[in-house]
Write a protein that holds these residues in place. Structure first.
Motif, PDB file in Angstrom:
ATOM      1  N   GLU A  44     -85.536  53.524 -33.028  1.00 44.41           N
ATOM      2  CA  GLU A  44     -86.856  54.039 -32.645  1.00 44.41           C
ATOM      3  C   GLU A  44     -87.572  53.049 -31.726  1.00 44.41           C
ATOM      4  O   GLU A  44     -88.219  53.455 -30.756  1.00 44.41           O
TER       5      GLU A  44
ATOM      6  N   PHE B 201     -88.352  60.474 -24.708  1.00 40.23           N
ATOM      7  CA  PHE B 201     -88.767  59.792 -25.938  1.00 40.23           C
ATOM      8  C   PHE B 201     -90.289  59.792 -26.059  1.00 40.23           C
ATOM      9  O   PHE B 201     -90.854  60.152 -27.085  1.00 40.23           O
ATOM     10  N   HIS B 202     -90.931  59.393 -24.965  1.00 37.40           N
ATOM     11  CA  HIS B 202     -92.396  59.308 -25.024  1.00 37.40           C
ATOM     12  C   HIS B 202     -93.035  60.686 -25.129  1.00 37.40           C
ATOM     13  O   HIS B 202     -94.054  60.851 -25.797  1.00 37.40           O
TER      14      HIS B 202
ATOM     15  N   ASN C 190     -90.119  61.111 -19.312  1.00 36.70           N
ATOM     16  CA  ASN C 190     -89.438  60.359 -20.370  1.00 36.70           C
ATOM     17  C   ASN C 190     -89.395  61.187 -21.667  1.00 36.70           C
ATOM     18  O   ASN C 190     -90.435  61.474 -22.254  1.00 36.70           O
TER      19      ASN C 190
ATOM     20  N   PHE D  72     -85.821  61.684 -41.466  1.00 38.13           N
ATOM     21  CA  PHE D  72     -84.766  61.374 -42.434  1.00 38.13           C
ATOM     22  C   PHE D  72     -84.802  62.345 -43.624  1.00 38.13           C
ATOM     23  O   PHE D  72     -84.604  61.974 -44.774  1.00 38.13           O
TER      24      PHE D  72
ATOM     25  N   ARG E 236     -86.142  53.504 -28.342  1.00 41.11           N
ATOM     26  CA  ARG E 236     -86.613  54.718 -27.662  1.00 41.11           C
ATOM     27  C   ARG E 236     -88.020  54.546 -27.119  1.00 41.11           C
ATOM     28  O   ARG E 236     -88.352  55.070 -26.060  1.00 41.11           O
TER      29      ARG E 236
ATOM     30  N   HIS F 222     -88.586  53.503 -14.130  1.00 39.91           N
ATOM     31  CA  HIS F 222     -88.201  52.176 -14.615  1.00 39.91           C
ATOM     32  C   HIS F 222     -87.276  51.467 -13.625  1.00 39.91           C
ATOM     33  O   HIS F 222     -87.150  50.244 -13.631  1.00 39.91           O
TER      34      HIS F 222
ATOM     35  N   TRP G  91     -92.569  61.787 -28.769  1.00 45.01           N
ATOM     36  CA  TRP G  91     -93.425  60.943 -29.621  1.00 45.01           C
ATOM     37  C   TRP G  91     -94.897  61.346 -29.452  1.00 45.01           C
ATOM     38  O   TRP G  91     -95.654  61.434 -30.413  1.00 45.01           O
TER      39      TRP G  91
ATOM     40  N   GLU H 174     -94.296  58.818 -18.333  1.00 44.62           N
ATOM     41  CA  GLU H 174     -93.513  58.544 -17.108  1.00 44.62           C
ATOM     42  C   GLU H 174     -93.202  59.815 -16.321  1.00 44.62           C
ATOM     43  O   GLU H 174     -92.119  59.956 -15.765  1.00 44.62           O
TER      44      GLU H 174
ATOM     45  N   TYR I 274    -102.461  60.643 -25.537  1.00 42.01           N
ATOM     46  CA  TYR I 274    -101.401  59.639 -25.688  1.00 42.01           C
ATOM     47  C   TYR I 274    -101.759  58.370 -24.935  1.00 42.01           C
ATOM     48  O   TYR I 274    -102.075  58.407 -23.753  1.00 42.01           O
ATOM     49  N   GLU I 275    -101.678  57.257 -25.648  1.00 45.71           N
ATOM     50  CA  GLU I 275    -102.043  55.988 -25.014  1.00 45.71           C
ATOM     51  C   GLU I 275    -100.908  55.399 -24.205  1.00 45.71           C
ATOM     52  O   GLU I 275    -101.118  54.576 -23.329  1.00 45.71           O
TER      53      GLU I 275
ATOM     54  N   ARG J 158     -80.941  62.375 -25.529  1.00 41.58           N
ATOM     55  CA  ARG J 158     -79.698  62.119 -24.800  1.00 41.58           C
ATOM     56  C   ARG J 158     -79.698  62.820 -23.454  1.00 41.58           C
ATOM     57  O   ARG J 158     -78.709  62.778 -22.735  1.00 41.58           O
TER      58      ARG J 158
ATOM     59  N   SER K 224     -84.123  60.654 -36.975  1.00 41.44           N
ATOM     60  CA  SER K 224     -85.456  60.309 -36.497  1.00 41.44           C
ATOM     61  C   SER K 224     -85.772  61.177 -35.284  1.00 41.44           C
ATOM     62  O   SER K 224     -84.955  62.004 -34.882  1.00 41.44           O
ATOM     63  N   PHE K 225     -86.923  60.979 -34.684  1.00 41.67           N
ATOM     64  CA  PHE K 225     -87.265  61.785 -33.518  1.00 41.67           C
ATOM     65  C   PHE K 225     -86.274  61.507 -32.388  1.00 41.67           C
ATOM     66  O   PHE K 225     -85.800  60.392 -32.223  1.00 41.67           O
ATOM     67  N   CYS K 226     -85.915  62.560 -31.635  1.00 40.68           N
ATOM     68  CA  CYS K 226     -85.065  62.411 -30.439  1.00 40.68           C
ATOM     69  C   CYS K 226     -83.645  61.935 -30.723  1.00 40.68           C
ATOM     70  O   CYS K 226     -83.068  61.231 -29.901  1.00 40.68           O
ATOM     71  N   THR K 227     -83.061  62.271 -31.871  1.00 40.74           N
ATOM     72  CA  THR K 227     -81.678  61.827 -32.090  1.00 40.74           C
ATOM     73  C   THR K 227     -80.663  62.912 -31.740  1.00 40.74           C
ATOM     74  O   THR K 227     -79.484  62.658 -31.695  1.00 40.74           O
TER      75      THR K 227
END
Lengths: 382, 117
Positions: free
Chosen positions: B42, A153-154, A151, A173, B45, A257, A157, A85, A80-81, A46, A38-41
């Motif tokens: 997900e 992940f964000h 961040n 995948f 994340r 955070h 995404w 961060e 992006y809503e 990391r 998936s995204f960011c794996t």
């Protein structure tokens, strides 16, 4: 899944997602992004989430500077809503050895000449920025207020969703299993869900860049190496900037955070694909960090993990096309600092694909530099 | 004033906290799923669910059920999340006092030992 595309991107981390967005923005919208998980794996999700323009080479400085300019308006640009961060509370890089201090003077002179507002600080001035800093044995520090945290992940995404809205197909995948060439040109990519005819393929596979490059017969001069990292429970604001030491090989930053993230580069770490976690890391990391930030002693570690650096001989990425393989591009070998360069790199690669001159000169970042022996090693890495 | 069923559901989603460590509501989780999240990792994340001190012990199954319902799959087919050490939060000070060459599998007792720094 589409069976024909104008471009296929291999890798759903921040680099691939940024390339996908920028390609679509350039008008190349029939794009498929392939990601094995998936995204960011891979490495993105990391990473230590730091963003800095305090580098020791002009190329890294320029890529990072343009990326920070982009991070400053990224949510708006991508519509992006959520919250990426992004915070600019600086990087404080400590010097404990004469060698470091000499290098830092050169770095700051270079950075200032490029418009990066970094400066040399006395230990006392450093302590004003991080009051809990133990300055014992410190010769000085460098500080740049434009550096900071974002961040991963964000950010990834946000790029991926913006790309999708512009017409890019995100195929999570789905693994790329081969690249087909005909007469020295890319014609198709084979995947676990079928074949996609395409004249363009972009290798943004992070730690798996080497096996992907092998699909077109390229032996990339990169190796992968585990870097471990941990996060503490959240606490009130105690450290504004990223605190970093190259001689100790550590970095530490409090995220918006409230958790404190810290990581370490172990010179004895073997090369390879191990991404396990060790208790030895917890011990060494805690010992080193408590030397410079003893007040963190009572913070609890809630999570540890690791990720892979994909390291080149000069700690600079390998960007762009390769002579003799038309339609093949790569954005690989980021040597541990890919996340923070992703905005600029995505734009550069998309400009190359559509035949424009990249907005930042990438002379000397091509694969050919290793054969030509034109290496300028980046000195400022953990 | 009488509230419609939709309105009541909406209020319920907005107020129900699923991940207590990170204060994540059912509404936020459903929004992430609607945006395309299909696995527990997900959701982690995007929302930090399961990344707090309890390491997902409270919310993991609730999240799996939400995903399963949305994807029309049994819960057993939802990919399990990655589990990260340590199992319990440990202070940095304590970790720094771990003794050298502690035998593997005996970290717990070596932590108690407390070699001086």
């Amino acid at each position: 899944m589409r069976s024909t595309a104008d471009a296929v991107i291999i890798g759903g981390g921040v680099i691939g997602s940024s390339i996908a967005y920028h390609l679509a923005k350039e008008g190349v919208r029939n794009v498929v992004l392939l990601e094995r998980h998936s995204f960011c794996t891979g490495s993105t999700g990391r990473c230590g989430a730091g963003v800095r323009e305090q580098w020791g080479s002009e190329r890294n400085c320029r890529l990072a500077q343009a990326s920070i300019n982009a991070f400053e308006h990224l949510e708006e640009e991508l519509g992006y809503e959520g919250d990426i961060e992004f915070k600019q509370k600086g990087y404080l890089i400590l010097a404990h050895t004469e060698k470091e201090w000499e290098q830092f003077k050169k770095n700051v002179a270079l950075q200032n000449s490029l418009g990066i507002p970094s400066r040399l600080l006395t230990p006392q001035e450093a302590k004003e920025i991080v009051p809990i800093l133990n300055t014992e044995g410190m010769l000085g520090a460098t500080y740049n207020k434009r550096d900071g945290h974002c961040n991963p992940f964000h950010t990834t995404w946000a790029y991926a969703q913006a790309a999708r809205r512009l017409g890019v197909e995100l195929q999570y995948f789905t693994e790329a299993t081969g690249i087909r060439l005909e007469g020295g040109r890319v014609v198709a990519v084979d995947t676990t869900r079928g074949t996609i005819s395409t004249p363009v393929v972009i290798n943004a596979a992070g730690p798996w860049a080497k096996p992907v490059a092998k699909m077109v017969g390229i032996d990339l001069p990169v190796y992968t190496q585990r870097h471990q990292i941990l996060a503490t429970e959240p606490t009130g604001p105690i450290i504004d900037p990223m605190v970093m030491s190259f001689s100790m090989g550590i970095y530490c930053q409090q995220t918006p955070h409230g958790s404190v993230i810290m990581g370490m580069g172990d010179p004895n770490e073997p090369k390879g694909y191990d991404i396990g976690s060790s208790w030895e890391f917890l011990r060494e990391m805690s010992r080193l960090i408590l030397r410079i930030l003893p007040a963190l002693e009572s913070l609890r570690v809630v999570r540890q993990w690791s990720g892979l650096y994909t390291v080149t001989p000069d700690a600079h990425p390998i960007l762009g096309g390769v002579p003799g393989i038309e339609g093949y591009y790569q954005a690989v070998g980021f040597s541990g600092h890919g996340f923070m360069l992703a905005p600029a790199v995505g734009r550069i690669i998309s400009e190359l694909v559509v035949g424009k001159t990249p907005f930042i000169d990438i002379t000397g970042l091509d694969l050919g530099r290793f054969e030509r022996g034109e290496l300028q090693v980046e000195p400022s890495v953990v | 004033m009488k509230r419609s069923v939709e309105e009541r559901n909406w209020l319920e989603q907005r107020n129900v906290i699923v991940c207590r460590c990170e204060d994540v509501t059912l509404e936020e989780i459903r929004r992430a799923i609607a945006q395309g999240a299909t696995t527990l990792d997900e959701l982690k994340r995007l929302l930090r669910v399961g990344m707090g001190p309890c390491q997902g012990r409270t919310c993991r199954e609730l999240l799996a059920r939400e995903l399963a319902e949305h994807l029309g799959k049994p819960v057993a087919e939802i990919m399990p999340p990655t589990f990260r050490p340590p199992a319990k939060p440990v202070k940095l000070g304590l970790l720094s006092r771990m003794v050298e060459n502690a035998p593997r599998g005996d970290e717990g007792s070596s932590l108690e030992g407390g070699e001086s720094r």
